[in-house]
Motif scaffolding. Structure first.
Motif: not given
Length: 235
Positions: A183, A186, A195-196
């Motif tokens: 993701f 995120a 960013d996940t």
């Protein structure tokens, strides 16, 4: 159980049926008992001194790079935070107790709990250096997954982390989580973008992963001095 793709009267695919589904319960158990460790619901009266070594100024600063928190500078500040943790129902925090020494060596939590749809996440995985890469660390994850998937009956068990956190991503894969993707943008934390990376274990996948973990945790997989004979990835 998945019984095959379903279609509506317009011949549109509408997914697999989920029969006899009911809303799941929230976590409530105060203790999860294992062979080498147990998980105890966080209690400031019992765990403050031990966990201050994990969360406080003596902790390894590298441990906080990919965690939204920073280490605590004094015990009063940490005591207030630990008290708030103990009252929280989501996340539901556990201290990881070494049964040999009786000391709390880290924490873990069940969080982002959605009883209606049966999804739940393991998070707040904060370990002391003493706990990392040990049999206890794996058993703690095993106990929590058993509770969420077997006892509470959730359908989806999630693991999320900063996409740059290679140790966390490797740990998820080692434990049998399936990588689902990134993701982007995120989260904003510590004045930077995150960013996940998303991982999950589904209820249908859990029996196989549970068996792997039980085989690895078995006494037969360890020498008299505690060395593993086979890595978890070899099972």
């Amino acid at each position: 159980m998945k019984k095959g793709q379903q279609y509506n009267s317009y011949n549109q695919p509408i997914g697999y049926p989920v029969t006899n589904w009911s809303t799941r319960a929230y976590p409530t158990k105060s203790t999860l008992e294992g062979t080498n460790c147990r998980l105890e619901k966080v209690d400031p009266n019992k765990h403050l001194e031990d966990l201050y070594q994990v969360y406080g100024p003596q902790s390894n600063p590298k441990n906080w790079t990919y965690i939204p928190l920073m280490s605590f500078k004094n015990k009063i500040e940490f005591s207030e935070y630990l008290t708030a943790m103990s009252h929280s129902q989501d996340p539901f925090h556990y201290a990881i107790i070494d049964k040999t020494s009786g000391k709390a060596l880290g924490t873990v939590a069940l969080m982002r709990i959605n009883p209606e749809h049966g999804t739940i996440e393991v998070g707040f995985v904060i370990y002391s250096d003493q706990l990392k890469k040990t049999r206890i660390a794996t058993e703690a994850q095993y106990l929590l997954a058993c509770y969420a998937l077997d006892e509470l009956g959730y359908r989806r068990y999630e693991w999320k982390c900063d996409a740059l956190n290679e140790p966390s991503k490797n740990a998820a894969l080692r434990l049998g989580f399936v990588f689902e993707g990134i993701f982007r943008n995120a989260v904003v934390y510590k004045e930077r973008n995150r960013d996940t990376a998303w991982f999950s274990i589904l209820e249908s996948e859990w029996p196989k992963q549970k068996a792997r973990m039980e085989s690895w945790l078995s006494d037969s997989n360890f020498t008299a001095d505690g060395e593993q004979r086979k890595r978890l990835n070899e099972f």
